[in-house]
Design a protein around this motif. Structure first.
Motif, PDB file in Angstrom:
ATOM      1  N   SER A   1     -56.172  17.073  -3.316  1.00 59.41           N
ATOM      2  CA  SER A   1     -55.176  18.142  -3.445  1.00 59.41           C
ATOM      3  C   SER A   1     -55.589  19.094  -4.556  1.00 59.41           C
ATOM      4  O   SER A   1     -56.380  18.741  -5.437  1.00 59.41           O
ATOM      5  N   ALA A   2     -55.057  20.291  -4.529  1.00 59.22           N
ATOM      6  CA  ALA A   2     -55.398  21.288  -5.535  1.00 59.22           C
ATOM      7  C   ALA A   2     -54.992  20.800  -6.920  1.00 59.22           C
ATOM      8  O   ALA A   2     -55.757  20.906  -7.889  1.00 59.22           O
ATOM      9  N   LEU A   3     -53.815  20.249  -6.993  1.00 60.07           N
ATOM     10  CA  LEU A   3     -53.341  19.761  -8.282  1.00 60.07           C
ATOM     11  C   LEU A   3     -54.210  18.612  -8.776  1.00 60.07           C
ATOM     12  O   LEU A   3     -54.566  18.549  -9.964  1.00 60.07           O
TER      13      LEU A   3
ATOM     14  N   GLU B   1     -59.730  22.482  -1.637  1.00 58.79           N
ATOM     15  CA  GLU B   1     -58.491  22.542  -2.400  1.00 58.79           C
ATOM     16  C   GLU B   1     -58.701  21.959  -3.798  1.00 58.79           C
ATOM     17  O   GLU B   1     -58.245  22.519  -4.794  1.00 58.79           O
TER      18      GLU B   1
END
Lengths: 338, 338
Positions: free
Chosen positions: B224-226, B251
């Motif tokens: 995930s990007a986070l 991402e």
DNA sequence: CTGAAAGCGCTTACAG
DNA sequence: CTGAAAGCGCTTACAG
């Protein structure tokens, strides 16, 4: 091949097939003892009712159709996920129905009679059925709820598009922008109310601040990153370019920011950009945006549809709020205006 | 309620129900004249065969289950879109099955007997069935093909993960990087071979260039990007930070670039970043990446499954190639190395 | 090439 | 509270 059927269970538990059916489905008029015994026998035998037989006999499919114009899109994914979660819990299957062009549209929404045999109801994501389609669906007894695009005569759940766009406009106005571009929808697969509402909200908010929107500052971006990029490039060609731009989706906004960068413009110093969505990657871009609860759109829509399937009322619409999320892509204009 | 059924059609065309069934399904042993008449009558009456009755009688559902670990993800969307396109053309319905946690997994893959009554086959996206699940599926006569994650004993279509990761590594090596970080999968919903393969390809390519991978430079980013953002932040805390990083998804790569920016590092001067996917937004980030044909993964997987359903062979795996796409997020390291 | 009939596995009035 | 029976709308051997 789990070939154990309801008759086997009936035999093994010493009751009739009808009683097994009632007991297992939790219908009333079954003695507690009988029910318990049947359930035990059934689970012990590994019995799974055949849904096709149940569908044929009962005329219900326990399936909902999710109609979308395209699958591989951020918005579709969010809405689908929200819908799936509530439908699954309710015991419904979800079949995906892609309504992309006239042809697929005719084969799906245009075939309400056929559709009605595979699903109990429809969730239409950003799709506005035509008058003919409505008639067909109604005649087929197929209920539907609209998500994302509203319609006065249909249960629908939407986002406050006008309000959200107005938030974007006011944010830019407060920063001191007066010459603000708009990257709008354009040649979307099928017309719906969303782009229009966002445009109206945006233009009205400008007007309230005494700013007349210059229609030359509007470009369609097709709700894609590339479209936003091209739209921005076009806007930047003008000698009197905008100091800020509002894009109707984050993907277009991100494309627009890219275009500005390629033209040597700094965001936000030379160009402020605000999007709409709060896409997963918006934070990584530092994108100021209007957050919309896309997942909730799906879950609320599904709940709504389940209500209809239970014979609930069903008219009216639900409007979900948006929220301005300020990050780093917006700031005061560099020149003139204070 | 299109209540016209096959019997109505039979009566109206003066033949038996069996003949109508044969004529409409294109089976042999129907005279051309009869077939023509039946088809005309059927279409004139607006007859739509009831799929549930057909399923019950024939034991086939004309439905495929698409098993995914999560819906609102770029990769899932691409694969689903590819699969949907070929399944629809083949006349199959597609039901979405989300296999997110142990619970949903037990209720779906663990219930092969029940599943077999609603679908003819399964497309497993990045899901590796357990030994128990395999047995259940086999016993239920339910064929499946794996997409994204491979398995020696199952038909599968995958991407050349090792090769792709090696391309990323070699690109960075050629630019002069020696100290290269890795943002890997981590706590994904279910283990599969993809992260391992990418890691192996990456590490091997380094080794071939005489560079030993420093395991302290690996951090999980959870796709995930986070997660990528957090992983990069952790990598940057080290005094001996990497000059480049390879993230196993775009991402995560984008999140990583964001982290670098927040720490005041310029991409690519202070940190080179390469991703994996060629996400729709990668171009807007100027992200160098390993492009994978995600849509094709889905369409090939679907074709494969249709082959199995037609009684085709079905073992073996298809490996799709990746491609290095160089943009602006990679460049030579600033210091030391030439 | 065509038809009569059994059967797929449930649900649902109807009686009791 | 329970059962016998009809019926949902197809497909598929089996005969002819």
């Amino acid at each position: 091949m789990a070939r154990v059927n309801i008759e086997d269970v009936a035999r093994a538990s010493g009751v009739s097939v009808a009683t097994v059916s009632r007991a297992l489905r939790g219908l009333p008029n079954v003695s507690p003892a009988t029910r318990r015994r049947v359930m035990e026998v059934a689970s012990h035998m590994g019995y799974r009712p055949d849904p096709n037989a149940a569908r044929l006999a009962a005329g219900k499919t326990a399936t909902v159709g999710l109609c979308v114009t395209a699958i591989p899109i951020w918005y579709t994914g969010q809405v689908s996920a929200g819908a799936e979660a509530v439908l699954t819990v309710a015991g419904y299957d979800l079949v995906l129905i892609v309504v992309a062009d006239r042809q697929t549209r005719r084969r799906t929404l245009g075939e309400a009679a056929g559709l009605a045999k595979r699903v109990d109801g429809l969730l239409m994501v950003d799709i506005v059925p035509t008058a003919d389609e409505r008639v067909g669906l109604q005649r087929a007894g197929l209920p539907w709820v609209m998500v994302g695009a509203a319609d006065p005569s249909t249960p629908s759940v939407v986002v406050d598009n006008m309000g959200g766009a107005a938030q974007a406009a006011r944010h830019l106005l407060e920063l001191g922008h007066r010459r603000i571009g708009l990257i709008s929808g354009g040649r979307a697969a099928f017309e719906n109310s969303t782009p229009r509402e966002r445009r109206d909200g945006f233009v009205e908010a400008l007007a309230e601040a005494g700013v007349r929107f210059d229609p030359r500052l509007e470009r369609p971006g097709n709700f894609s990153a590339l479209g936003g990029y091209e739209a921005m490039m076009a806007l930047l060609e003008s000698s009197d370019r905008p100091s800020a731009v509002f894009a109707m989706s984050d993907e277009m906004a991100i494309g627009a920011a890219r275009a500005a960068a390629e033209r040597g413009l700094k965001v936000p110093d030379d160009l402020s950009v605000v999007g709409f969505d709060d896409h997963e990657l918006a934070f990584a871009f530092g994108l100021t945006t209007i957050r919309q609860p896309a997942t909730e759109l799906g879950s609320e829509g599904a709940r709504r549809l389940l209500g209809l399937l239970d014979g609930g009322p069903g008219d009216g619409r639900i409007v979900l709020p948006t929220e301005l999320v300020v990050r780093e892509s917006t700031g005061p204009p560099r020149e003139k205006h204070p």
